[in-house]
Design an enzyme around this catalytic site. Structure first.
Site, PDB file in Angstrom:
ATOM      1  N   ASN A  20       0.838  -1.214   0.000  1.00  0.00           N
ATOM      2  CA  ASN A  20       0.000   0.000   0.000  1.00  0.00           C
ATOM      3  C   ASN A  20       0.868   1.257   0.000  1.00  0.00           C
ATOM      4  O   ASN A  20       0.535   2.244  -0.648  1.00  0.00           O
ATOM      5  CB  ASN A  20      -0.946  -0.002   1.204  1.00  0.00           C
ATOM      6  CG  ASN A  20      -2.162  -0.861   0.940  1.00  0.00           C
ATOM      7  OD1 ASN A  20      -3.016  -0.494   0.135  1.00  0.00           O
ATOM      8  ND2 ASN A  20      -2.236  -2.005   1.584  1.00  0.00           N
TER       9      ASN A  20
ATOM     10  N   ARG B 183       0.990  -1.862  15.099  1.00  0.00           N
ATOM     11  CA  ARG B 183       0.999  -1.461  16.510  1.00  0.00           C
ATOM     12  C   ARG B 183      -0.277  -0.700  16.800  1.00  0.00           C
ATOM     13  O   ARG B 183      -0.683   0.154  16.001  1.00  0.00           O
ATOM     14  CB  ARG B 183       2.176  -0.513  16.831  1.00  0.00           C
ATOM     15  CG  ARG B 183       3.542  -1.025  16.508  1.00  0.00           C
ATOM     16  CD  ARG B 183       3.925  -2.279  17.234  1.00  0.00           C
ATOM     17  NE  ARG B 183       3.973  -2.144  18.692  1.00  0.00           N
ATOM     18  CZ  ARG B 183       4.068  -3.171  19.515  1.00  0.00           C
ATOM     19  NH1 ARG B 183       4.085  -4.405  19.048  1.00  0.00           N
ATOM     20  NH2 ARG B 183       4.118  -2.981  20.811  1.00  0.00           N
TER      21      ARG B 183
ATOM     22  N   LEU C  70      -2.143   2.196  18.654  1.00  0.00           N
ATOM     23  CA  LEU C  70      -1.663   3.505  19.106  1.00  0.00           C
ATOM     24  C   LEU C  70      -2.517   3.989  20.276  1.00  0.00           C
ATOM     25  O   LEU C  70      -3.731   3.768  20.300  1.00  0.00           O
ATOM     26  CB  LEU C  70      -1.728   4.491  17.934  1.00  0.00           C
ATOM     27  CG  LEU C  70      -0.780   4.121  16.783  1.00  0.00           C
ATOM     28  CD1 LEU C  70      -1.144   4.867  15.507  1.00  0.00           C
ATOM     29  CD2 LEU C  70       0.680   4.378  17.158  1.00  0.00           C
TER      30      LEU C  70
ATOM     31  N   ASN D  23      -6.102   5.101   8.129  1.00  0.00           N
ATOM     32  CA  ASN D  23      -5.702   3.693   8.160  1.00  0.00           C
ATOM     33  C   ASN D  23      -6.440   2.963   7.051  1.00  0.00           C
ATOM     34  O   ASN D  23      -7.556   3.344   6.690  1.00  0.00           O
ATOM     35  CB  ASN D  23      -6.073   3.072   9.510  1.00  0.00           C
ATOM     36  CG  ASN D  23      -5.684   1.606   9.594  1.00  0.00           C
ATOM     37  OD1 ASN D  23      -4.578   1.224   9.186  1.00  0.00           O
ATOM     38  ND2 ASN D  23      -6.579   0.774  10.095  1.00  0.00           N
TER      39      ASN D  23
ATOM     40  N   HIS E 220      -8.008  -0.727   6.168  1.00  0.00           N
ATOM     41  CA  HIS E 220      -8.398  -1.972   6.831  1.00  0.00           C
ATOM     42  C   HIS E 220      -8.981  -2.914   5.777  1.00  0.00           C
ATOM     43  O   HIS E 220      -9.857  -2.509   5.001  1.00  0.00           O
ATOM     44  CB  HIS E 220      -9.441  -1.674   7.910  1.00  0.00           C
ATOM     45  CG  HIS E 220      -9.844  -2.898   8.670  1.00  0.00           C
ATOM     46  ND1 HIS E 220      -9.014  -3.494   9.596  1.00  0.00           N
ATOM     47  CD2 HIS E 220     -10.968  -3.654   8.612  1.00  0.00           C
ATOM     48  CE1 HIS E 220      -9.617  -4.562  10.081  1.00  0.00           C
ATOM     49  NE2 HIS E 220     -10.798  -4.685   9.510  1.00  0.00           N
TER      50      HIS E 220
ATOM     51  N   GLU F 112      -5.768  -5.816  -4.404  1.00  0.00           N
ATOM     52  CA  GLU F 112      -5.837  -5.040  -5.652  1.00  0.00           C
ATOM     53  C   GLU F 112      -6.687  -3.782  -5.479  1.00  0.00           C
ATOM     54  O   GLU F 112      -6.310  -2.719  -5.951  1.00  0.00           O
ATOM     55  CB  GLU F 112      -6.497  -5.894  -6.730  1.00  0.00           C
ATOM     56  CG  GLU F 112      -5.540  -6.439  -7.741  1.00  0.00           C
ATOM     57  CD  GLU F 112      -6.284  -7.293  -8.749  1.00  0.00           C
ATOM     58  OE1 GLU F 112      -7.214  -6.791  -9.405  1.00  0.00           O
ATOM     59  OE2 GLU F 112      -5.936  -8.494  -8.834  1.00  0.00           O
TER      60      GLU F 112
ATOM     61  N   GLU G 292      -7.337  -2.327  -2.612  1.00  0.00           N
ATOM     62  CA  GLU G 292      -6.679  -1.461  -1.623  1.00  0.00           C
ATOM     63  C   GLU G 292      -5.745  -0.478  -2.323  1.00  0.00           C
ATOM     64  O   GLU G 292      -5.667   0.692  -1.957  1.00  0.00           O
ATOM     65  CB  GLU G 292      -5.861  -2.295  -0.625  1.00  0.00           C
ATOM     66  CG  GLU G 292      -6.701  -3.114   0.330  1.00  0.00           C
ATOM     67  CD  GLU G 292      -5.846  -3.815   1.382  1.00  0.00           C
ATOM     68  OE1 GLU G 292      -4.879  -3.226   1.876  1.00  0.00           O
ATOM     69  OE2 GLU G 292      -6.154  -4.980   1.700  1.00  0.00           O
TER      70      GLU G 292
HETATM   71  C1  GRF Z   1      -3.111  -4.717   4.013  1.00  0.00           C
HETATM   72  O1  GRF Z   1      -3.998  -5.746   3.728  1.00  0.00           O
HETATM   73  C2  GRF Z   1      -3.791  -3.649   4.837  1.00  0.00           C
HETATM   74  O2  GRF Z   1      -5.136  -3.494   4.543  1.00  0.00           O
HETATM   75  C3  GRF Z   1      -3.632  -4.183   6.236  1.00  0.00           C
HETATM   76  O3  GRF Z   1      -2.367  -4.781   6.254  1.00  0.00           O
HETATM   77  C4  GRF Z   1      -1.990  -5.160   4.936  1.00  0.00           C
HETATM   78  C5  GRF Z   1      -0.701  -4.460   4.637  1.00  0.00           C
HETATM   79  O4  GRF Z   1      -0.154  -4.849   3.413  1.00  0.00           O
HETATM   80  N1  GRF Z   1      -3.833  -3.129   7.198  1.00  0.00           N
HETATM   81  P1  GRF Z   1       1.023  -4.004   2.773  1.00  0.00           P
HETATM   82  O5  GRF Z   1       2.153  -3.968   3.809  1.00  0.00           O
HETATM   83  O6  GRF Z   1       0.514  -2.632   2.455  1.00  0.00           O
HETATM   84  O7  GRF Z   1       1.433  -4.760   1.558  1.00  0.00           O
END
Ligand code: GRF
Length: 204
Positions: free
Chosen positions: A16, A94, A96, A110, A112, A175, A177
């Protein structure tokens, strides 16, 4: 254009983070990735960020023992030293404390891997399959002290297919995300999405 300075906080792979870095290369994108912070020295995403010429910092939580405030104080100092406007948590593993969350309130996002308010917490893909939902997806939300509970900036869904496994479903969600996070960050950086305009989860 006055671009917002963004820090991406990671703990691992950083796909991401990479999607955000790529999006921010577009000239009309309203944010630049100014810093990548990892709480784990071995996070794969760090090398990628360095290769892109982005400043990186490791704030290793294990060095702070049980002292969460000192860990978060170090995190906060790094963000302030780099004049960060917006923090994007991207696979940052982590929790927070309210102290840190309040300091960055309305300026911390964030991602999710579920359609919040469904499936807060871990193992979302497995739990979605077990629950037999027809749609699963990802959510970008503002961070509030309660875990995975903040106002929603953007969501996208995929259909759960017959024969999906945790891995196939995770891959399809990942994908989306990678499209969703850049889109949500754009909305926040342009001031089109705020803590107040985000969709309240209890109203969904
Ligand atoms: C992703 O699925 C995100 O939604 C979740 O942790 C994963 C992180 O993947 N919070 P990356 O490190 O961005 O590849």
């Amino acid at each position: 254009m006055d671009k917002k300075r963004v820090a991406v906080l990671i703990s691992g792979r950083g796909s991401n983070m990479t999607a955000l870095i790529e999006a921010a290369k577009t000239t009309d994108y309203p944010a630049e990735i100014a810093l990548v912070v990892s709480n784990r020295p071995d996070a794969a995403g760090l090398a990628r960020a360095r290769a892109e010429g982005i400043a990186t910092q490791v704030v290793d939580h294990t060095k702070f023992g049980a002292d969460r405030e000192r860990f978060e104080g170090a995190l906060d100092s790094a963000l302030r030293a780099h004049r960060i406007d917006i923090v994007c948590l991207a696979g940052f593993m982590r929790l927070l404390t309210p102290w840190f969350v309040e300091r960055w309130s309305g300026r911390m996002l964030n991602i999710h891997p579920a359609l919040l308010p469904q499936f807060k917490g871990l193992h979302t893909h497995r739990r979605a399959l077990e629950a037999g939902v027809k749609r699963h997806g990802a959510t970008v939300h503002f961070v509030v002290p309660e875990m995975d509970a903040g106002p929603i900036v953007a969501q996208e869904w995929v259909a759960v297919r017959e024969g999906d496994t945790e891995d196939t479903l995770a891959a399809r969600v990942l994908e989306i995300e990678h499209r969703l996070y850049p889109r949500a960050l754009r909305a926040v950086a342009e001031g089109r999405a705020t803590l107040a305009t985000g969709k309240r989860q209890d109203a969904l």
